[in-house]
Design an enzyme around this catalytic site. Structure first.
Site, mmCIF file in Angstrom:
data_model
loop_
_atom_site.group_PDB
_atom_site.id
_atom_site.type_symbol
_atom_site.label_atom_id
_atom_site.label_comp_id
_atom_site.label_asym_id
_atom_site.label_seq_id
_atom_site.Cartn_x
_atom_site.Cartn_y
_atom_site.Cartn_z
ATOM 1 N N ARG A 137 0.814 -1.220 0.000
ATOM 2 C CA ARG A 137 0.000 0.000 0.000
ATOM 3 C C ARG A 137 0.845 1.266 0.000
ATOM 4 N NH1 ARG A 137 -3.578 -3.345 4.197
ATOM 5 N NH2 ARG A 137 -1.465 -4.051 4.611
ATOM 6 N N ARG A 154 12.813 -0.346 6.195
ATOM 7 C CA ARG A 154 13.495 -0.722 7.426
ATOM 8 C C ARG A 154 14.996 -0.665 7.182
ATOM 9 N NH1 ARG A 154 9.920 0.554 9.954
ATOM 10 N NH2 ARG A 154 8.613 -0.609 11.405
ATOM 11 N N GLU A 168 19.060 1.687 14.809
ATOM 12 C CA GLU A 168 18.437 2.904 15.355
ATOM 13 C C GLU A 168 18.472 2.895 16.879
ATOM 14 O OE1 GLU A 168 14.481 3.360 13.749
ATOM 15 O OE2 GLU A 168 15.211 3.043 11.722
ATOM 16 N N HIS A 224 13.549 8.519 11.570
ATOM 17 C CA HIS A 224 12.377 7.637 11.525
ATOM 18 C C HIS A 224 11.064 8.416 11.734
ATOM 19 C CE1 HIS A 224 11.080 3.188 12.111
ATOM 20 N NE2 HIS A 224 10.109 3.901 11.563
HETATM 21 C C1 8YV Z 1 6.199 3.814 13.273
HETATM 22 C C2 8YV Z 1 6.934 2.605 11.161
HETATM 23 O O1 8YV Z 1 6.240 5.103 13.740
HETATM 24 O O2 8YV Z 1 4.727 1.848 11.102
HETATM 25 C C3 8YV Z 1 5.903 1.584 10.945
HETATM 26 O O3 8YV Z 1 6.264 0.457 10.587
HETATM 27 O O4 8YV Z 1 8.036 2.439 10.790
HETATM 28 C C4 8YV Z 1 6.629 3.897 11.842
HETATM 29 O O5 8YV Z 1 5.607 4.491 11.115
HETATM 30 C C5 8YV Z 1 6.963 2.930 14.141
HETATM 31 O O6 8YV Z 1 7.030 1.645 13.664
HETATM 32 C C6 8YV Z 1 6.382 2.952 15.545
HETATM 33 O O7 8YV Z 1 6.305 1.709 16.138
#
Ligand code: 8YV
Length: 323
Positions: free
Chosen positions: A158, A242, A271, A289
């Site tokens: 998406r 990621r 990170e 992030h």
């Molecule tokens: C989040 C992200 O803020 O949704 C995801 O996978 O990478 C980010 O949008 C983060 O994972 C918070 O847990």
């Protein structure tokens, strides 16, 4: 009936914390500190539900010999490669995520990184703030055009589709996509994209590459030295997926040695530590992030996580169960 006891592992937007308090017996994390694995284990052993984030340690080992009280772990975020999904399943714990609500927001940030890297916006800002700008000249801070160029998208879920729409309809870009499974021709038509068979087919054809595949072992170092070498020397790599998808050390070499022209990164391998070499690269745009960080989206993510645990405690299968 007693309300389920629920732990929010980090501080959440105020309106979501309020909504959570109406539905559940909530414990907050006022220090807003990430949880260690042993804290996560005791949380899973003491609460009915744990609502975690990417910063909490839920990896291998979390579920080993666990005596869970919690039967659901609701992740605040779409990506869940930081969670030992198999371990959770074996421990009888349902895991959910928060898809959809962050598609546009994350694609917006991918486009921001693409534009910033193409137009050297980070470098320009640093120059102005350092008091080093000496004025306009024809050869100053010359970047590369975006309109009409070719964007390659790896992973066409998406968020990848939202990126394709922005690039194709907003910037007149030609969009090529690589995805493990065949993409529905209707989706390709609607996003103005053309599918190619392999990453190797994609890379040499593109001026920009944007990563939108999941993280985890399956895509670890999907972009490595060999594949960076397949990119055009003028190309720019964007990663909002990621950190582990890119071999950061190889990327530093590529950025320093002109193998590729630039990168826009919102996610990193370790990170919040950043490879020291990346910090030396003027041609890298580095963001902390922030893909989903708008007020609207962070509230949407929280509400979606609450909905999942509400469905679970009502005895239904949560909409966003991932295991
Ligand atoms: C989040 C992200 O803020 O949704 C995801 O996978 O990478 C980010 O949008 C983060 O994972 C918070 O847990």
């Amino acid at each position: 009936m007693e309300k389920p006891r629920v732990l929010l592992t980090r501080k959440w937007p105020e309106s979501v914390e309020k909504a959570a308090a109406e539905l559940f017996d909530v414990t907050y994390n006022p220090d807003d500190r990430p949880m260690t694995q042993s804290e996560m284990r005791s949380a899973l052993e003491s609460y009915d539900a744990v609502l975690a984030t990417v910063t909490d340690d839920v990896k291998e080992g979390t579920f080993t010999n666990l005596k869970p009280m919690a039967r659901i772990l609701a992740n605040y975020g779409v990506g869940f490669s930081h969670i030992d999904i198999e371990g959770a399943r074996a421990a009888g714990i349902t895991v959910t995520n928060t898809p959809d609500v962050l598609n546009d927001c994350t694609a917006d940030l991918a486009m921001t990184l693409l534009m910033m890297a193409a137009r050297r916006a980070g470098e320009g800002e640093r120059e102005v703030r350092a008091g080093k700008w000496t004025g306009w000249r024809p050869t100053h801070m010359v970047g590369t055009s975006v309109t009409g160029k070719t964007l390659g998208i790896i992973g066409f879920g998406r968020i990848g589709q939202a990126m394709a729409r922005r690039a194709h309809f907003g910037f007149g870009m030609k969009v090529l996509v690589q995805s493990r499974s065949p993409v529905d021709p209707a989706v390709l038509g609607e996003t103005g994209a053309v599918q190619v068979a392999t990453v190797e087919d994609l890379l040499p054809q593109c001026d920009f590459i944007s990563l939108h595949c999941p993280g985890g072992a399956v895509n670890k170092h999907l972009i490595d030295a060999r594949r960076l070498d397949l990119m055009k020397p003028t190309a720019i790599l964007v990663n909002t997926a990621r950190g582990e998808v890119v071999d950061e050390a190889a990327l530093v070499d590529a950025l320093k040695n002109g193998v590729i022209a630039g990168a826009g990164l919102d996610v990193f391998e370790a990170e919040p530590s950043i490879h020291p070499g990346l910090l030396e690269c003027e041609n890298a745009v580095l963001l902390p992030h922030m893909g989903s960080s708008t007020r609207e989206t962070r509230v949407g993510m929280g509400m979606r996580a609450l909905k999942n645990i509400q469905q679970f405690f009502d005895g239904a299968e949560p909409d966003d169960k991932v295991n």
